[in-house]
Motif scaffolding. Structure first.
Motif, PDB file in Angstrom:
ATOM      1  N   LYS A  38      -6.674 -10.744  -0.574  1.00 27.66           N
ATOM      2  CA  LYS A  38      -5.816  -9.556  -0.587  1.00 27.66           C
ATOM      3  C   LYS A  38      -6.409  -8.450   0.280  1.00 27.66           C
ATOM      4  O   LYS A  38      -5.712  -7.820   1.085  1.00 27.66           O
ATOM      5  N   LEU A  39      -7.709  -8.209   0.127  1.00 27.85           N
ATOM      6  CA  LEU A  39      -8.362  -7.175   0.925  1.00 27.85           C
ATOM      7  C   LEU A  39      -8.365  -7.531   2.410  1.00 27.85           C
ATOM      8  O   LEU A  39      -8.177  -6.663   3.272  1.00 27.85           O
ATOM      9  N   LYS A  40      -8.536  -8.801   2.716  1.00 27.76           N
ATOM     10  CA  LYS A  40      -8.490  -9.225   4.118  1.00 27.76           C
ATOM     11  C   LYS A  40      -7.103  -8.980   4.703  1.00 27.76           C
ATOM     12  O   LYS A  40      -6.983  -8.602   5.870  1.00 27.76           O
ATOM     13  N   SER A  41      -6.060  -9.182   3.895  1.00 30.21           N
ATOM     14  CA  SER A  41      -4.715  -8.907   4.399  1.00 30.21           C
ATOM     15  C   SER A  41      -4.536  -7.413   4.662  1.00 30.21           C
ATOM     16  O   SER A  41      -3.857  -7.025   5.617  1.00 30.21           O
ATOM     17  N   HIS A  42      -5.161  -6.567   3.842  1.00 35.22           N
ATOM     18  CA  HIS A  42      -5.127  -5.122   4.100  1.00 35.22           C
ATOM     19  C   HIS A  42      -5.826  -4.796   5.411  1.00 35.22           C
ATOM     20  O   HIS A  42      -5.410  -3.887   6.139  1.00 35.22           O
ATOM     21  N   GLN A  43      -6.885  -5.520   5.703  1.00 38.33           N
ATOM     22  CA  GLN A  43      -7.649  -5.259   6.925  1.00 38.33           C
ATOM     23  C   GLN A  43      -6.846  -5.592   8.181  1.00 38.33           C
ATOM     24  O   GLN A  43      -7.177  -5.133   9.256  1.00 38.33           O
ATOM     25  N   CYS A  49      -9.870  -0.357   6.612  1.00 35.97           N
ATOM     26  CA  CYS A  49     -10.872   0.703   6.511  1.00 35.97           C
ATOM     27  C   CYS A  49     -12.243   0.097   6.230  1.00 35.97           C
ATOM     28  O   CYS A  49     -12.370  -1.072   5.854  1.00 35.97           O
ATOM     29  N   ALA A  50     -13.257   0.918   6.416  1.00 38.06           N
ATOM     30  CA  ALA A  50     -14.632   0.474   6.188  1.00 38.06           C
ATOM     31  C   ALA A  50     -14.865   0.101   4.729  1.00 38.06           C
ATOM     32  O   ALA A  50     -15.599  -0.849   4.432  1.00 38.06           O
ATOM     33  N   GLU A  51     -14.228   0.818   3.813  1.00 43.00           N
ATOM     34  CA  GLU A  51     -14.426   0.539   2.392  1.00 43.00           C
ATOM     35  C   GLU A  51     -13.929  -0.858   2.011  1.00 43.00           C
ATOM     36  O   GLU A  51     -14.551  -1.549   1.198  1.00 43.00           O
ATOM     37  N   ASN A  52     -12.815  -1.281   2.622  1.00 47.58           N
ATOM     38  CA  ASN A  52     -12.340  -2.642   2.373  1.00 47.58           C
ATOM     39  C   ASN A  52     -13.358  -3.661   2.846  1.00 47.58           C
ATOM     40  O   ASN A  52     -13.612  -4.666   2.169  1.00 47.58           O
ATOM     41  N   SER A  53     -13.939  -3.422   4.003  1.00 52.24           N
ATOM     42  CA  SER A  53     -14.966  -4.329   4.525  1.00 52.24           C
ATOM     43  C   SER A  53     -16.152  -4.424   3.576  1.00 52.24           C
ATOM     44  O   SER A  53     -16.679  -5.513   3.345  1.00 52.24           O
ATOM     45  N   ILE A  54     -16.568  -3.294   3.048  1.00 50.53           N
ATOM     46  CA  ILE A  54     -17.686  -3.280   2.097  1.00 50.53           C
ATOM     47  C   ILE A  54     -17.307  -4.061   0.836  1.00 50.53           C
ATOM     48  O   ILE A  54     -18.095  -4.872   0.337  1.00 50.53           O
TER      49      ILE A  54
END
Length: 79
Positions: A38-43, A49-54
């Motif tokens: 899910k977070l990768k799809s946001h990316q 954003c950097a926070e998603n990467s973290i």
């Protein structure tokens, strides 16, 4: 957790060891994998954003730790 009546989450976790109880739910690792995807799809969109990467990195680290634990326990059972 229900913030919107159109979206909800219902997770049934595995109860007991699979070799004794059979598969009757998901593992923590499964949930983490869904969150990473899910977070990768946001990316790949407007929420990058950097926070998603973290968060992705830390969730992947958690999955790694759980995989290492599983392997250790499986090796212990064989000896």
């Amino acid at each position: 957790m229900n913030r919107n009546s159109n979206h909800y989450i219902n997770i049934k976790f595995q109860a007991g060891a699979i070799d004794h109880e059979g598969v009757n739910g998901c593992q923590v690792e499964d949930v983490i994998s869904v969150l990473v995807e899910k977070l990768k799809s946001h990316q790949n969109g407007e929420f990058a954003c950097a926070e998603n990467s973290i968060a992705i990195s830390n969730l992947e680290t958690a999955n790694y730790a759980l995989r290492v634990r599983k392997e250790r326990l499986e090796n212990k059972e064989r000896t």
